[in-house]
Motif scaffolding. Structure first.
Motif, PDB file in Angstrom:
ATOM      1  N   MET A  24       0.945  -0.989  -0.054  1.00 33.71           N
ATOM      2  CA  MET A  24      -0.008  -0.043   0.114  1.00 33.71           C
ATOM      3  C   MET A  24       0.850   1.291  -0.134  1.00 33.71           C
ATOM      4  N   SER A  25       0.484   2.338  -0.703  1.00 30.18           N
ATOM      5  CA  SER A  25       1.405   3.402  -0.899  1.00 30.18           C
ATOM      6  C   SER A  25       1.359   4.268   0.506  1.00 30.18           C
ATOM      7  N   GLU A  26       2.530   5.142   0.415  1.00 25.97           N
ATOM      8  CA  GLU A  26       2.668   5.831   1.829  1.00 25.97           C
ATOM      9  C   GLU A  26       1.800   6.934   1.909  1.00 25.97           C
ATOM     10  N   VAL A  27       1.486   7.176   3.274  1.00 26.25           N
ATOM     11  CA  VAL A  27       0.379   8.280   3.635  1.00 26.25           C
ATOM     12  C   VAL A  27       1.422   9.369   3.451  1.00 26.25           C
ATOM     13  N   VAL A  28       0.803  10.612   2.959  1.00 26.81           N
ATOM     14  CA  VAL A  28       1.768  11.965   2.934  1.00 26.81           C
ATOM     15  C   VAL A  28       0.814  12.922   3.684  1.00 26.81           C
ATOM     16  N   LEU A  29      -0.459  12.821   3.940  1.00 26.71           N
ATOM     17  CA  LEU A  29      -1.008  13.852   4.720  1.00 26.71           C
ATOM     18  C   LEU A  29      -2.057  13.063   5.677  1.00 26.71           C
ATOM     19  N   SER A  30      -2.090  13.275   6.608  1.00 26.29           N
ATOM     20  CA  SER A  30      -3.360  12.429   7.433  1.00 26.29           C
ATOM     21  C   SER A  30      -3.545  13.584   8.735  1.00 26.29           C
ATOM     22  N   CYS A  31      -4.645  13.633   9.232  1.00 28.50           N
ATOM     23  CA  CYS A  31      -5.111  13.767  10.409  1.00 28.50           C
ATOM     24  C   CYS A  31      -5.839  12.934  11.366  1.00 28.50           C
ATOM     25  N   GLN A  32      -5.667  12.994  12.676  1.00 23.76           N
ATOM     26  CA  GLN A  32      -6.476  12.145  13.772  1.00 23.76           C
ATOM     27  C   GLN A  32      -7.113  13.027  14.652  1.00 23.76           C
TER      28      GLN A  32
END
Length: 254
Positions: A1-9
């Motif tokens: 699976m491709s890398e997460v570049v932007l996330s919010c939690q």
């Protein structure tokens, strides 16, 4: 699976007693074409404003390429590779597309306010500006003042400016909003042709654009995530049809 570049939690934004964004978590993967949809008032633009630093989060965390950016100012996030467009054009009315893009490219390359000289003396700036003009169908209006451009051309210029900032993450806030029907196709084609290496988060009410563009979709309702999935999964989801589209027994036509 491709890398997460932007996330919010767990992202929360309260305005007094109003909860505009309620415990939102989202991941944008590298190269993704991810759409954020929902009815008016769902909290989509508030979420974009939180991600870009226009608003401070009441609670939660935002990460860009693995680095916590929750407390960074908007310009610091831009320097780290996250750029947005706005629902309403924010352009220099008396400048031409060529001048505007020359300014942005020059600043991006550390040439500051020497852009007017750079256009004539820096071959790289001139070539990049011309490349953007052609990519965004602006070459034929390159020397017209922005205030005289057709609205669709102004939207194209805004996206060109964003791409001139060399983003790795691009947030498009309703790029076809207000664009007349006769000018939309050019803009839709341009959005579809954005560089594959740029990860895009799109807010849009135009379902034709959303379903032709997105490979992943998140649905917001009342400031919270209702569901997330592929376009096919979203189109078949009875909750989406009932809550977002307002009817239960028909398919979403795309």
């Amino acid at each position: 699976m491709s890398e997460v570049v932007l996330s919010c939690q767990g992202l929360v934004k309260r305005f007094g007693g109003i909860v505009a964004t309620n415990d939102v978590s989202l991941e944008l993967r590298r190269g993704a074409r991810h759409a954020l949809i929902g009815p008016n008032g769902a909290g989509k633009t508030t979420l974009i404003n939180l991600l870009t630093g226009v608003l401070d989060a009441t609670a939660g965390r935002i990460a860009l390429e693995g680095q916590d950016i929750t407390q960074l100012a908007p310009h610091q996030r831009v320097r780290r590779g996250m750029v947005r467009t706005f629902q309403i054009n924010q352009l220099f009315a008396t400048m031409t597309p060529l001048e505007t893009l020359g300014l942005v490219v020059s600043q991006q390359r550390g040439l500051g306010t020497r852009w007017w000289r750079s256009l004539g003396s820096d071959r790289g700036v001139a070539e990049r500006a011309q490349q953007l003009l052609e990519q965004f169908h602006l070459a034929e209006v390159a020397n017209q003042q922005t205030e005289h451009l057709a609205y669709g051309k102004r939207r194209l210029l805004e996206i060109a400016i964003a791409l001139a900032c060399e983003p790795r993450v691009l947030l498009l806030d309703e790029p076809v909003a207000g664009v007349p029907a006769g000018e939309r196709e050019e803009l839709l084609q341009t959005v579809a042709a954005l560089p594959a290496e740029v990860s895009v988060l799109l807010i849009e009410h135009d379902m034709d654009l959303v379903f032709s563009f997105a490979d992943r979709m998140t649905v917001l309702v009342n400031g919270a995530v209702l569901t997330e999935g592929s376009p096919d999964e979203i189109a078949a989801n009875p909750q989406v049809k009932a809550v977002y589209l307002g009817y239960e027994n028909e398919a979403i036509h795309v």
